[in-house]
Design an enzyme around this catalytic site. Structure first.
Site, short mmCIF file in Angstrom:
data_model
loop_
_atom_site.label_atom_id
_atom_site.label_comp_id
_atom_site.label_asym_id
_atom_site.label_seq_id
_atom_site.Cartn_x
_atom_site.Cartn_y
_atom_site.Cartn_z
N ASP A 71 10.69 3.19 0.08
CA ASP A 71 9.89 4.21 -0.62
C ASP A 71 10.81 5.30 -1.19
O ASP A 71 10.36 6.25 -1.83
CB ASP A 71 8.77 4.79 0.25
CG ASP A 71 9.28 5.49 1.49
OD1 ASP A 71 10.51 5.41 1.78
OD2 ASP A 71 8.47 6.14 2.19
N SER A 72 12.15 5.11 -0.99
CA SER A 72 13.13 5.94 -1.70
C SER A 72 13.00 5.73 -3.21
O SER A 72 13.58 6.49 -3.99
CB SER A 72 14.55 5.61 -1.23
OG SER A 72 14.77 4.21 -1.26
N GLU B 134 18.18 6.31 11.22
CA GLU B 134 18.71 7.11 10.10
C GLU B 134 19.25 8.45 10.59
O GLU B 134 18.55 9.21 11.28
CB GLU B 134 17.59 7.33 9.05
CG GLU B 134 18.07 8.13 7.86
CD GLU B 134 17.14 8.06 6.65
OE1 GLU B 134 16.17 7.28 6.65
OE2 GLU B 134 17.41 8.80 5.68
N ASP C 43 8.69 -1.02 2.44
CA ASP C 43 8.26 0.22 3.11
C ASP C 43 6.77 0.44 2.93
O ASP C 43 6.25 0.35 1.82
CB ASP C 43 8.99 1.42 2.50
CG ASP C 43 10.12 1.92 3.36
OD1 ASP C 43 10.12 1.65 4.58
OD2 ASP C 43 11.02 2.59 2.82
N GLU D 43 7.66 4.16 9.48
CA GLU D 43 8.42 5.21 10.17
C GLU D 43 7.66 5.72 11.40
O GLU D 43 6.45 5.93 11.33
CB GLU D 43 8.66 6.38 9.20
CG GLU D 43 9.49 6.01 8.00
CD GLU D 43 9.72 7.18 7.04
OE1 GLU D 43 9.31 8.32 7.36
OE2 GLU D 43 10.32 6.95 5.97
O1 KIV Z 1 13.25 4.22 1.68
C1 KIV Z 1 14.41 3.86 1.99
O2 KIV Z 1 15.25 3.57 1.13
C2 KIV Z 1 14.76 3.79 3.40
C3 KIV Z 1 16.21 3.64 3.74
C4 KIV Z 1 16.90 4.94 3.55
C5 KIV Z 1 16.41 3.08 5.09
O3 KIV Z 1 13.92 3.88 4.23
#
Ligand code: KIV
Length: 273
Positions: free
Chosen positions: A53-54, A191, A92, A124
């Site tokens: 979700d980045s 993380e 995610d 998460e």
């Molecule tokens: O959303 C993401 O890219 C992540 C990574 C930083 C592990 O959760």
């Protein structure tokens, strides 16, 4: 020289990752959000692709990951899945799609799996999301956990600083890792936590531990693709190793193109019909 489990495996599954950990073979994971990049990752031999979700930050330009929607995650995940045959694709679950109500969590996870064709989901949190994890697992959907700095809780933390530096938070994190393992998660992302703590977690639990800013003594590493390729510029945490300076390379190429158009050197005789 003995061949690696990853090289000899066909499709990477959660079982292959477990065998890699058992065999002390490090797992390489990167994010991707679109077909073309996922294709390159696959060609390079990456084992796990995280549709993170980045995407909210590096694709959509949001300051946090909170605005990301389930529909958008499914869109990105489906694009990635179309490019990939071997790598394990983990998606995610976005903010608001699994917290608080385990029935909603299952519904969200089922949508991700059905509509994108991905292999697993990631979410998460520790004991506060255990009920959701339990329910998703009952549908046979593999779940990856994520502890330490959990960006969807940024408003609770107030900062993106290193987590679990105090003993109480470190104890809590270890307990959460054990809970996630017991629940049946196939792996956990840690993380931005102290390397010593990450090492302790990786030694204590049997499932693979993938670190980002968690030191070298874990079972694998993950980075955000746009960060490690140097497409993003402002974001420079200590753990980030940049393998390219793509923002400079791309900007230079774009400037050359503009100049060629203006000077009428593009297209030339061979580049026309
Ligand atoms: O959303 C993401 O890219 C992540 C990574 C930083 C592990 O959760």
């Amino acid at each position: 020289m003995s061949t690696s489990i990853s090289e000899t495996a066909g499709k990477i599954t959660v079982h292959v990752l477990q065998r890699m950990k058992n065999n002390h073979e490090k797992i390489a994971m990167l994010t991707a959000y679109d077909y073309s990049m996922a294709k390159l990752l696959e060609m390079a031999g990456i084992e796990v692709i995280l549709v993170g979700d980045s995407a909210a930050n590096v694709i959509d330009g949001y300051k946090t990951t909170l605005p990301m929607t389930l529909d958008h995650m499914i869109y990105h995940a489906a694009s990635v899945v179309r490019a990939v045959e071997k790598a394990l694709v983990v998606v995610d679950m976005p903010f608001g799609s699994y917290q608080g109500n385990s029935k909603d969590a299952l519904h969200s996870a089922v949508r991700i799996m059905k509509e994108s064709g991905a292999d697993a989901v990631k979410l998460e949190g520790g004991k506060e999301v255990l009920e959701s994890i339990d329910r998703i697992l009952t549908a046979g959907i593999p779940v990856m956990g994520h502890l330490g700095l959990t960006p969807q809780s940024i408003n609770k933390f107030g900062t993106y600083a290193v987590r679990a530096q105090e003993e109480a938070e470190a104890d809590c994190l270890l307990k959460d890792a054990l809970l996630l393992e017991k629940a049946g998660c196939f792996a956990i992302v840690l993380e931005k936590i102290p390397a010593q703590l990450a090492r302790k977690v990786a030694e204590t639990i049997k499932i693979p531990v993938i670190g980002i800013g968690a030191g070298k003594d874990v079972d694998g590493q993950v980075l955000v693709l746009h960060d490690m390729l140097g497409i993003t510029q402002q974001f420079s945490p200590r753990y980030l190793r940049r393998y390219l300076d793509l923002s400079t390379e791309i900007t230079n190429a774009l400037k050359c193109y503009i100049q060629d158009v203006k000077s009428k050197s593009f297209p030339n005789e061979k580049e026309q019909y």
